[in-house]
Structure formats: C-alpha cells, structure tokens
Design an enzyme around this catalytic site. Structure first.
Site, PDB file in Angstrom:
ATOM      1  CE  LYS A  54      -4.471  -1.134   0.092  1.00 26.67           C
ATOM      2  NZ  LYS A  54      -5.482  -0.560  -0.822  1.00 26.67           N
ATOM      3  CB  SER A 310      -0.837  -8.101  -1.592  1.00 26.08           C
ATOM      4  OG  SER A 310      -1.921  -8.698  -0.898  1.00 26.08           O
TER       5      SER A 310
END
Length: 329
Positions: A54, A310
């Site tokens: 992110k 991720s």
C-alpha cells in the site's frame, strides 16, 4: 490525470518510488515446483515497508500533489494496510496526515499508524460513515482525500509491483504465462496488469478474491459491476470492498483475465505453505493469489506463474490458526 492510466504512468511512478520502497524479492522453491509440475514465483510484498504494497500507491499520490496541496495535508480512511501505508508515506514527505479508523480496529494497526505520526480519528463503524467523516475533515481543513484504490495515482503506484515482477522474471530468462494479484477494489490487480503488460504483453493477469466477496470476478463475467451481498464474513479482512471501483472496473475489463476465487480454508493452507516453504509471513488477504496457484485454480503445471503475496500484517491468533493446519495434516 484525465485519460486512463498507462504503462508510462507506472514507469513514472517507479521513478518516484525509487529509493523509497523495497524492491521485494521474487521467490521460488524447488520442492513446491516439483509438486506443482511447473514454476511458481512468489512476489513477497509482505516484506515491503509497513508490511504491504500500500505504501507504493500512497507515496506516489503524495509525490504527485502540488506543494500547496501537500502543505494542507491529507486525509484517508482505512482499518489496516492503507492507513499504515499512507501514514508512513506522509511521514517520509513531511505531510500532515489524518486517518479515520474504526474504534474496533486491531490495536496494533492503530498503534503502527500513529507511530508514523498520523493523527487518528476513531469512529463507530456501525453508527457512523468513515467517508462522511473524512470528507468533512477535508472540507474543514483543505486537506486532500487519498482514496484506498480508485484513483490513477494510487493504481499506477501499485502497478510498480507488476513492473518489478516482469523485470525480475525477464532477468531470470523467464516469460511468465500468468500473474495473479489479490483483489479488493481492484487497484492492485489492474495496476499490476499495466506494469506487467508493458514488459510482457503475452502474460495473463488475474484477480484473486475470497469466496462470497468475488465482486470483481462476477463483474468481469457478466460485463457489469456486481456488488457483494455481505460486507463481512471472510478471514480475508483486507479484501472486503463491496464492489469494483469506478476507475478500476473499466480498466479491469481491458487488462484482466478471468477472476480466481478461493475459500478461507484454502487461504489458511496457503499461509502455512508460505511460512514453511517460502519462509514468509502472509496475511489472509495477501494469500489469495498463492492459494489459487496451489489449488490449481490458477494452473501451474507446465507453466511459469507468479503469485503476489501482497501483505503480512496478520494477528497472532489468525497466523497460529494457519500454522496449526500443518500439525493437523
């Protein structure tokens, strides 16, 4: 940015992020490859700053703002990875950040976000709207809203993950048949597709989702945006966006292959294997693409495939639950 994002925009984001984010490794394990009958690569974004991808989109967004906007600060809303990524990006750039987080958010995630210098505004997720609170703060202070996924600067920042994968595979002399990325609102998956296709046009990119929260998969199959019936109920807490984004879905129709859907049990198995064979800690939402490869929903036999892990921001109890599956096997 009025036109749709492009590979050139991902390249520009990569230049902004150079020296800021970690060029995370592309891992491979011979034992896993023998079992699957092909080559499986794991892109370990769980080793990224703040524990997830992110920060790439958040930093690219802040770096793309004008000086005057940066001085007025930014505001975002998140219960987890976007909050931490935005707070750290703001710290690195000397920008004031306000993050709206639910009062019942994990204490560790709140503490990590605050540790990066962000101001935390807590809200009741049952009675209050985080979007209304955040937009209200932006109107009152002049701060810029930084959305979690549905913005070109966010999407192209996340796309640098795909660019790195394609470059790393090329350096190994490998042409990837497919890449799979976890998907919530679609910013990572579509950005990754832009980044991959700019280097390896023949590679098919897929979005991976948890069962019951497969809005992108269903939207791609029907040709129109589909909404999830529930807002909670999966172990994959990072992948519970109700529907694809207004920016991400039209792009997804152009750049993504069919979606991949996995169960919570398959995700837990993938988390255990990631720890045992790849030596990385992966959170549930970060493990859906790997789960798709391990279950054959993303075929690996006779092919070269990459799965993005991720994020790695998982609580102790959930991670212990995943590891216990090895003892029970």
């Amino acid at each position: 940015m009025s036109s749709p994002p492009t590979f050139a925009d991902v390249q520009a984001a990569a230049r902004r992020l150079n020296g800021i984010v970690v060029r995370t490794p592309l891992l491979e394990n011979d034992r896993v490859n023998r079992r699957l009958g092909g080559r499986l690569f794991v892109k370990a974004e769980c080793l990224q700053r703040t524990g997830s991808f992110k920060i790439r989109g958040a930093y690219n967004f802040l770096a793309s703002l004008g000086d005057a906007d940066r001085k007025r600060g930014v505001v975002g809303w998140s219960s987890g990875n976007h909050a931490q990524g935005l707070a750290e990006a703001a710290r690195l750039m000397g920008v004031k950040a306000t993050i709206v987080m639910p009062a019942d958010a994990p204490a560790l995630k709140v503490a990590n976000t605050r540790a990066s210098g962000a101001e935390i505004v807590l809200y009741d997720r049952v009675k209050e709207s985080r979007e209304e609170i955040g937009i209200g703060i932006a109107k009152e202070t002049g701060a810029t809203v930084v959305p979690p996924y549905d913005h070109p600067w966010i999407l192209t920042g996340q796309g640098t993950v795909g660019l790195e994968i394609a470059e790393q595979a090329k350096a190994l002399g490998v042409v990837l048949d497919a890449v799979a990325a976890p998907c919530s609102g679609g910013g990572l998956a579509t950005g990754v597709a832009l980044g991959v296709h700019g280097v390896s046009p023949s590679t098919v990119v897929h979005a991976g989702e948890p069962a019951g929260f497969d809005d992108m998969t269903r939207s791609l199959a029907t040709g129109r945006k589909q909404r999830n019936e529930k807002l909670s109920g999966s172990i994959c807490d990072a992948l519970l966006a109700p529907e694809p984004g207004d920016l991400t879905f039209p792009l997804a129709q152009k750049v993504l292959g069919p979606g991949l859907v996995v169960t919570d049990e398959e995700v837990l198995d993938a988390m255990e294997l990631a720890f045992r064979d790849f030596k990385v800690v992966v959170e549930p939402g970060g493990a859906v693409a790997l789960a798709a490869a391990l279950t054959g929903k993303l075929p690996v036999k006779g092919r070269s495939v990459a799965a993005i892990c991720s994020g790695g921001n998982v609580d102790h109890a959930t991670f212990a639950r995943a590891l216990e599956r090895s003892a029970a096997a």
